[in-house]
Scaffold this motif. Structure first.
Motif, PDB file in Angstrom:
ATOM      1  N   ALA A 265       1.778   5.729 -16.433  1.00  0.00           N
ATOM      2  CA  ALA A 265       0.621   5.821 -15.536  1.00  0.00           C
ATOM      3  C   ALA A 265       1.070   5.973 -14.088  1.00  0.00           C
ATOM      4  O   ALA A 265       0.522   6.782 -13.329  1.00  0.00           O
ATOM      5  N   GLN A 266       2.076   5.217 -13.700  1.00  0.00           N
ATOM      6  CA  GLN A 266       2.575   5.280 -12.326  1.00  0.00           C
ATOM      7  C   GLN A 266       3.175   6.647 -12.018  1.00  0.00           C
ATOM      8  O   GLN A 266       2.929   7.220 -10.949  1.00  0.00           O
ATOM      9  N   ILE A 267       3.952   7.189 -12.949  1.00  0.00           N
ATOM     10  CA  ILE A 267       4.593   8.489 -12.745  1.00  0.00           C
ATOM     11  C   ILE A 267       3.552   9.573 -12.497  1.00  0.00           C
ATOM     12  O   ILE A 267       3.740  10.461 -11.658  1.00  0.00           O
ATOM     13  N   SER A 268       2.442   9.505 -13.211  1.00  0.00           N
ATOM     14  CA  SER A 268       1.423  10.550 -13.117  1.00  0.00           C
ATOM     15  C   SER A 268       0.889  10.690 -11.699  1.00  0.00           C
ATOM     16  O   SER A 268       0.778  11.802 -11.169  1.00  0.00           O
ATOM     17  N   ILE A 269       0.543   9.581 -11.055  1.00  0.00           N
ATOM     18  CA  ILE A 269       0.028   9.633  -9.685  1.00  0.00           C
ATOM     19  C   ILE A 269       1.170   9.745  -8.674  1.00  0.00           C
ATOM     20  O   ILE A 269       1.045  10.458  -7.670  1.00  0.00           O
ATOM     21  N   THR A 270       2.279   9.076  -8.956  1.00  0.00           N
ATOM     22  CA  THR A 270       3.417   9.132  -8.051  1.00  0.00           C
ATOM     23  C   THR A 270       3.904  10.563  -7.861  1.00  0.00           C
ATOM     24  O   THR A 270       4.349  10.954  -6.771  1.00  0.00           O
ATOM     25  N   ALA A 271       3.832  11.367  -8.915  1.00  0.00           N
ATOM     26  CA  ALA A 271       4.268  12.765  -8.827  1.00  0.00           C
ATOM     27  C   ALA A 271       3.484  13.504  -7.753  1.00  0.00           C
ATOM     28  O   ALA A 271       4.056  14.249  -6.936  1.00  0.00           O
ATOM     29  N   LEU A 272       2.169  13.290  -7.717  1.00  0.00           N
ATOM     30  CA  LEU A 272       1.325  13.951  -6.713  1.00  0.00           C
ATOM     31  C   LEU A 272       1.571  13.380  -5.323  1.00  0.00           C
ATOM     32  O   LEU A 272       1.585  14.118  -4.330  1.00  0.00           O
ATOM     33  N   VAL A 273       1.769  12.064  -5.254  1.00  0.00           N
ATOM     34  CA  VAL A 273       2.079  11.428  -3.967  1.00  0.00           C
ATOM     35  C   VAL A 273       3.400  11.987  -3.429  1.00  0.00           C
ATOM     36  O   VAL A 273       3.537  12.280  -2.232  1.00  0.00           O
ATOM     37  N   GLY A 351       0.644   4.671  -1.398  1.00  0.00           N
ATOM     38  CA  GLY A 351       0.793   5.896  -0.622  1.00  0.00           C
ATOM     39  C   GLY A 351       0.128   5.788   0.739  1.00  0.00           C
ATOM     40  O   GLY A 351       0.662   6.257   1.754  1.00  0.00           O
ATOM     41  N   ILE A 352      -1.049   5.153   0.778  1.00  0.00           N
ATOM     42  CA  ILE A 352      -1.748   4.941   2.056  1.00  0.00           C
ATOM     43  C   ILE A 352      -0.918   4.039   2.967  1.00  0.00           C
ATOM     44  O   ILE A 352      -0.760   4.308   4.166  1.00  0.00           O
ATOM     45  N   ILE A 353      -0.360   2.993   2.379  1.00  0.00           N
ATOM     46  CA  ILE A 353       0.450   2.039   3.142  1.00  0.00           C
ATOM     47  C   ILE A 353       1.666   2.719   3.768  1.00  0.00           C
ATOM     48  O   ILE A 353       2.122   2.337   4.849  1.00  0.00           O
ATOM     49  N   THR A 354       2.181   3.751   3.101  1.00  0.00           N
ATOM     50  CA  THR A 354       3.378   4.441   3.578  1.00  0.00           C
ATOM     51  C   THR A 354       3.202   4.987   4.991  1.00  0.00           C
ATOM     52  O   THR A 354       4.154   4.994   5.790  1.00  0.00           O
ATOM     53  N   MET A 407      -1.778  -6.139   0.850  1.00  0.00           N
ATOM     54  CA  MET A 407      -0.757  -5.449   1.636  1.00  0.00           C
ATOM     55  C   MET A 407      -1.381  -4.392   2.542  1.00  0.00           C
ATOM     56  O   MET A 407      -1.000  -4.248   3.705  1.00  0.00           O
ATOM     57  N   LEU A 408      -2.345  -3.662   1.998  1.00  0.00           N
ATOM     58  CA  LEU A 408      -3.029  -2.617   2.769  1.00  0.00           C
ATOM     59  C   LEU A 408      -3.711  -3.215   3.997  1.00  0.00           C
ATOM     60  O   LEU A 408      -3.594  -2.687   5.110  1.00  0.00           O
ATOM     61  N   ILE A 409      -4.405  -4.316   3.798  1.00  0.00           N
ATOM     62  CA  ILE A 409      -5.112  -4.985   4.903  1.00  0.00           C
ATOM     63  C   ILE A 409      -4.119  -5.451   5.971  1.00  0.00           C
ATOM     64  O   ILE A 409      -4.332  -5.253   7.181  1.00  0.00           O
ATOM     65  N   LEU A 410      -3.015  -6.052   5.527  1.00  0.00           N
ATOM     66  CA  LEU A 410      -2.029  -6.585   6.470  1.00  0.00           C
ATOM     67  C   LEU A 410      -1.344  -5.470   7.263  1.00  0.00           C
ATOM     68  O   LEU A 410      -1.094  -5.615   8.466  1.00  0.00           O
ATOM     69  N   PHE A 411      -1.037  -4.354   6.600  1.00  0.00           N
ATOM     70  CA  PHE A 411      -0.383  -3.251   7.313  1.00  0.00           C
ATOM     71  C   PHE A 411      -1.333  -2.593   8.315  1.00  0.00           C
ATOM     72  O   PHE A 411      -0.912  -2.217   9.416  1.00  0.00           O
TER      73      PHE A 411
END
Length: 482
Positions: A265-273, A351-354, A407-411
């Motif tokens: 599942a992670q690979i599928s979205i990570t590929a697009l990211v 990806g947003i956090i990046t 994490m998103l909120i803190l960043f």
């Protein structure tokens, strides 16, 4: 005007090559998964997942920071015309890192050498990660130099070749699950030999001299790299430490199911990211390095483009999680389909956090990143120990998603990159979410009134994508100006 047209053409060429370099390997992985989750047992995948995770930790300590140093300092050394010093110090540090990996691997081997499968996996993983990381550094340099075509052709042929070797090892020689790693190690070694011959003939090795290794540059790399080691370790621990907690309270078979379902599942979205960031990284990093005070304009533009592309893909893919599992996983693994949406959205959020992380890195606010990641790791650890004993891998996946939201909120609290100032773009994201929620409700209603099959799911998914594209076609057309 001519410069703008040339820039757009280069942009789209890079997008095409990165898409090919991602979708072809991802397609092969998607083909591999249903084949080998039917060929090897969840227990086999449990042992493989635990060993691979350990080596991911070791690789993070040994090598991952070197890749980040390349992204951070390549343009600096290039502008000063001292790339020979850059390469010499980089190779020197890679050698030191390999010695560190060997020491840790030897300790790991002495502590865990039973059953025999673990012993074999440790040895193979040691060589696999050395070869993989060395090739990975070369690929990064090609990407930074804008050589998208060359780097992705190498990546595609590498993946295709290792797949055929894997089929031979697994079905002709009847190798155990270690063939999944051994096949890649064999091809990577062959590529390194051929690449070494090519670079030697080009005279590139003449750039590497021990006299260029300098304490000043080593200190520069290691100063930034020590931060990368800590931040990467905390990030990796958030994603993968739950496997060991799960192993404490559950069976190795469930560890295998969770590991494989999470990974696919992670690979599928990570590929697009990966495709998205591969295209924008060269320009984004230059902007952060040379125009940090005004970088928010570009960062916001990229962030909303990211959401316009990745949010609908993630949401629509989550709707069809059950069908996704039925297509890509063996029968024993399909029961884990319920965690797939959590994995999809965890990957999207990271990806947003990046974007925030990158700006904080170039602002030298490294301490802020470490503190945020440590807090999130601590939260994740507590959640896992509380909920995994009762709810198994379902709790592990939900805890990871919740941690990424924190994490998103803190960043964004650390650096908002002026996100809230763009009311127009925020309204666009809100409209996206509203339409996607309508798609979800339509799907739930549809499933109750018809005999739902994979074919119907495919048709429904295509219809959703077409409708969504038509509604936002104007915004998609504007992406060419990125």
């Amino acid at each position: 005007m001519e410069t703008s047209i040339t820039s757009n053409k280069t942009f789209f060429k890079n997008v095409v090559w990165y898409l090919l370099g991602t979708t072809i390997p991802m397609g092969i992985n998607l083909v591999k998964t249903p084949i080998f989750t039917r060929h090897y047992s969840p227990e086999d995948y449990g042992y493989l997942g635990l060993v691979l995770t350990i080596f991911m930790y070791l690789s993070t300590v040994s090598y991952a920071w070197l890749a980040s140093c390349i992204w951070r300092y390549y343009h600096t050394f290039e502008s000063k015309k001292i790339l020979k010093k850059f390469y010499s110090n980089l190779v020197f540090l890679f050698g030191i890192s390999t010695i560190i990996l060997f020491i840790f691997s030897l300790i790991f081997l002495l502590l865990y050498h039973s059953p025999l499968l673990i012993f074999k996996l440790i040895i193979i993983c040691f060589f696999h990660f050395i070869f993989k990381e060395l090739l990975g550094l070369y690929f990064i340099i090609l990407r930074i130099k804008g050589e998208a075509k060359e780097s992705n052709i190498l990546l595609i042929t590498q993946t295709v070749s290792s797949f055929f070797v894997l089929l031979f090892l697994a079905f002709c020689l009847n190798f155990d699950i270690s063939s999944l790693i051994l096949s890649s190690a064999i091809i990577d070694l062959l590529y390194l030999i051929l690449l070494s011959i090519y670079l030697f003939r080009q005279g590139k090795f003449n750039q590497l001299k021990i006299k260029f290794v300098n304490r000043k540059y080593l200190k520069l790399f290691f100063g930034f790299g020590s931060f990368i080691i800590l931040s990467s370790l905390f990030t990796l621990l958030i994603v993968s430490s739950d496997r060991y907690i799960l192993a404490m309270y559950d069976t190795i078979e469930n560890v295998g199911i969770y590991t494989k379902v999470y990974d696919i599942a992670q690979i599928s979205i990570t590929a697009l990211v990966f495709v998205f960031f591969s295209v924008i990284n060269p320009k984004m990093n230059k902007e952060l390095a040379n125009n940090l005070s005004n970088s928010n304009i570009l960062l916001k533009k990229y962030l909303f483009a990211y959401l316009l592309i990745l949010l609908p893909v993630t949401f629509i893919a989550s709707i069809f999680s059950k069908e996704f599992a039925e297509l890509l996983l063996g029968k024993e693994f399909q029961e884990g389909f319920q965690i797939i949406p959590y994995v999809f959205f965890s990957t999207l959020i990271y990806g947003i956090i990046t974007f925030n992380q990158n700006k904080l890195k170039f602002s030298n606010r490294l301490k802020s990143i470490i503190i945020i990641l440590f807090i999130c790791f601590f939260i994740n650890l507590i959640l896992n120990f509380i909920f995994i004993p009762q709810n198994g891998y379902y709790a592990a996946a939900t805890s990871t998603l919740f941690t990424y939201l924190i994490m998103l909120i803190l960043f964004f609290k650390a650096d908002s990159i002026d996100l809230l100032e763009s009311k127009k773009d925020l309204k666009l994201v809100g409209t996206q979410l509203f339409i996607l929620l309508l798609f979800f409700m339509i799907d739930q209603f549809f499933r109750k009134i018809v005999n739902y099959t994979i074919l119907i799911a495919v048709i429904e998914g295509i219809v959703f994508c077409i409708i969504f594209f038509m509604i936002f076609r104007k915004q998609y057309k504007e992406l060419k100006f990125l």
